[in-house]
Write a protein that holds these residues in place. Structure first.
Motif: not given
Length: 315
Positions: A57-67, A220-234
């Motif tokens: 779920g750390n990609s959620v934190f990344y997305g929240l920071g972005s937004y 630029f920011l959109d929901p799919e890129s901000a909360f991308d689960i593949s980023l968490n896998v990386k």
């Protein structure tokens, strides 16, 4: 940490800090991505490496920071620093609100629960007008790659110092005790629920800061890129490759795998993903505890170290 290691780390930071002045624009842009991935790996290292909870779920934190940065700068016309603070505040609130129930789960139940968080956030943000819904938000451009590079490097140094502090603090010892045996830690007086939530929040702060810097950089920011689960896998792969539960392992893993990925992408583009996957699989099989463990034990065991790992996992 010995004086020699401190000196080597300081030298490495100095060399990295000088990169924008002698490197090309492409090198600087690669460096920004690699450094931010290293920050994410360090952030995951706190909850995954030290507390022993494999969070997806750390990609959620990344997305929240972005937004946080995007909303503050685009919708409210506030400075970048205020946006970073807003993103961090949302990440901490999220960590406490959802960390309390989710961190009561263990093992694969916890992993599945955190895996679903990113999809939930995509659905929520896609329907919030303030966040631009599905269209996303376009941030004001700032064509200053060296500035973003130095910000990313400074954040990585901060993240690494935070992890180093964990190795010397009562809080860090408590997290290690939870990782090794949570029931025994509770018996010894560790407030396991509080420690886990605080680790989740601290991990979220680092990831949110990385997301905020990245959002302003790409504009630029959109929901799919901000909360991308593949980023968490990386970030998990990079932390595990370098050595989870260590100070420098995730940094070495992130920078090393970023270089491998970049070289493969430029040299053999069609097979880059395949070769990168093989590198990761080979690393997990031959050195499941990461590069940090190899450095510690290779001098004693030599090449037998890899054979022992293969035997231990019955491969």
């Amino acid at each position: 940490m010995s004086a020699a290691r401190i000196g080597l780390c300081a030298l490495a930071v100095a060399v990295l800090a000088a990169a924008p002045w002698f490197g090309s624009d492409v090198l600087v842009q690669f460096g920004i991505n690699a450094l931010l991935l290293a920050v994410l790996a360090q952030g995951w290292n706190i909850i995954g490496g030290y507390a022993g909870y494999a969070s997806f779920g750390n990609s959620v934190f990344y997305g929240l920071g972005s937004y946080g940065v995007a909303i503050a700068m685009v919708q409210w016309e506030l400075p970048f620093a205020v946006g970073l603070a807003f993103g961090v505040a949302m990440a901490v609130a999220f960590a406490f609100l959802l960390g309390l129930p989710v961190l009561r789960l263990k093992g694969h139940y916890f992993a599945i629960a955190t895996l679903a968080l990113a999809q939930v956030m995509i659905a929520i943000v896609s329907n919030v007008e303030l966040a631009g819904q599905n269209i996303g938000l376009v941030l004001p451009p700032l064509n200053n790659d060296p500035l973003f590079y130095e910000l990313a490097l400074g954040l990585l140094v901060l993240a690494t110092l935070t992890v180093y502090w964990l190795t010397k603090s009562r809080f860090g010892f408590g997290l290690i005790a939870i990782r090794e045996n949570e029931e025994a830690a509770a018996v010894m007086g560790v407030n396991t629920t509080l420690y886990k939530v605080l680790a989740f929040a601290l991990s979220g702060v680092l990831c949110a800061l990385a997301g905020g810097i990245h959002a302003y950089w790409i504009t630029f920011l959109d929901p799919e890129s901000a909360f991308d689960i593949s980023l968490n896998v990386k970030m998990i792969i990079m932390a595990v490759f370098g050595g989870p539960g260590t100070v420098l392992g995730p940094v070495v893993g992130a920078l090393g795998l970023s270089v491998v990925s970049e070289v493969l992408s430029s040299e053999v583009t069609s097979l880059a993903s395949l070769f990168f996957g093989l590198v990761v699989v080979a690393a997990v099989v031959l050195m499941p505890r990461g590069l940090a463990d190899v450095v510690r034990r290779f001098r004693k065991s030599g090449w037998r170290y890899f054979a022992e790992n293969i035997r231990a996992h019955r491969i």
